[in-house]
Design a protein around this motif. Sequence first.
Motif, short mmCIF file in Angstrom:
data_model
loop_
_atom_site.label_atom_id
_atom_site.label_comp_id
_atom_site.label_asym_id
_atom_site.label_seq_id
_atom_site.Cartn_x
_atom_site.Cartn_y
_atom_site.Cartn_z
N PHE A 215 0.83 -1.20 0.00
CA PHE A 215 0.00 0.00 0.00
C PHE A 215 0.87 1.25 0.00
O PHE A 215 0.61 2.21 0.69
CB PHE A 215 -0.94 -0.04 1.20
N ASP A 216 1.93 1.19 -0.82
CA ASP A 216 2.90 2.27 -0.88
C ASP A 216 2.59 3.29 -1.96
O ASP A 216 3.43 4.12 -2.30
CB ASP A 216 4.31 1.72 -1.07
N ASP A 217 1.38 3.21 -2.53
CA ASP A 217 0.92 4.21 -3.49
C ASP A 217 -0.50 4.63 -3.12
O ASP A 217 -1.30 3.80 -2.67
CB ASP A 217 0.95 3.64 -4.91
N GLN A 218 -0.79 5.90 -3.31
CA GLN A 218 -2.10 6.42 -2.92
C GLN A 218 -3.24 5.71 -3.63
O GLN A 218 -4.30 5.47 -3.04
CB GLN A 218 -2.17 7.92 -3.20
N MET A 219 -3.04 5.34 -4.90
CA MET A 219 -4.09 4.65 -5.65
C MET A 219 -4.45 3.32 -4.98
O MET A 219 -5.63 2.98 -4.83
CB MET A 219 -3.62 4.40 -7.08
N LEU A 220 -3.44 2.58 -4.58
CA LEU A 220 -3.68 1.28 -3.95
C LEU A 220 -4.39 1.44 -2.61
O LEU A 220 -5.28 0.66 -2.26
CB LEU A 220 -2.35 0.55 -3.78
N ARG A 221 -4.00 2.45 -1.86
CA ARG A 221 -4.64 2.69 -0.57
C ARG A 221 -6.09 3.13 -0.75
O ARG A 221 -6.98 2.69 -0.01
CB ARG A 221 -3.86 3.74 0.23
N THR A 222 -6.34 3.99 -1.72
CA THR A 222 -7.70 4.49 -1.95
C THR A 222 -8.65 3.35 -2.29
O THR A 222 -9.75 3.24 -1.73
CB THR A 222 -7.71 5.53 -3.08
N PHE A 223 -8.24 2.48 -3.20
CA PHE A 223 -9.11 1.36 -3.59
C PHE A 223 -9.35 0.42 -2.41
O PHE A 223 -10.48 -0.01 -2.16
CB PHE A 223 -8.51 0.61 -4.77
N ALA A 224 -8.29 0.07 -1.70
CA ALA A 224 -8.46 -0.84 -0.57
C ALA A 224 -9.37 -0.22 0.48
O ALA A 224 -10.25 -0.90 1.04
CB ALA A 224 -7.10 -1.17 0.04
N ARG A 225 -9.18 1.05 0.76
CA ARG A 225 -9.98 1.74 1.77
C ARG A 225 -11.49 1.68 1.42
O ARG A 225 -12.32 1.44 2.28
CB ARG A 225 -9.52 3.19 1.88
#
Length: 275
Positions: A215-225
């Motif tokens: 989750f070291d990129d904002q895109m990945l964090r946003t989708f997971a969230r």
Amino acid sequence: MSDLDILEEAMNEVAGGKRIAYLGPGVSALSGGTAPTTPEALCAKIEAEVRAPRRASGNMWSVAQYVESRKFRATLNDIVQRAFADSGAGANPIYDWIARVKPPMVVDVWYDDGLLDAMKPGNWGLVQGVSRNGEWIDIFTRTYDSAGTEIDAPDPAWETLVYKPHGRAAKGSSFLLSDSDYVEVLTEIDIQRPIPEEVQARRTGRPFLFVGCRFDDQMLRTFARQIVKRSSTGHIAVIEGPLTRMEQRFMEELGITRLDLPVSALSEALTVPEG
């Protein structure tokens, strides 16, 4: 309890339908073969064919946007589809296990078809994200039965729903990759419109087990969230080695227990019920 004990318990909960597996490219890597198994590797594949400007280089989403803008979408599709075609991938213990235990839902956020190949025809189906590039209708996902036939919506009676929010790199399919692919999705995702109602229903009351994800990129964090929104508490993530500062904040925000273990540890922790 040790990390291995926690992992084994979490996998048993996945098998029992009490927890949702969220699989990343690190799981795909267990299949071997030549297909890229990290965003950085996929980015390198793209840049090997189209030289990107320095400001974009190394960022998969920005490089994809550059190719789409300068060489057209068909060029990006061709590069990515070839990267995942005929990879020589072998059996994958986690995919095979998921196919055997048939949990109510599994989220697969990488572009390969490894999990789908492991699933046998039966009472399950696929929901995948699609690019709206070239689309003339208001669409975020497409739905398919286990035979690969497109249908209108997921069936609540399916034993298993495979959710691939970023799509698939297979020929004739669609995927989200460029910055423009994500613009409308990210505009709407906070109100959950891109996430099918059946996915929302099946996550309710269930925590997640993240495997093979970073989750070291904002895109990945946003989708997971947004995918785990309104699910349950008690998430677990298998991530080996140091976390970035933003990953650590993300773990704290979602209340995720991190297990400092390699993805390969799951092969030893699997407890497959018979019958």
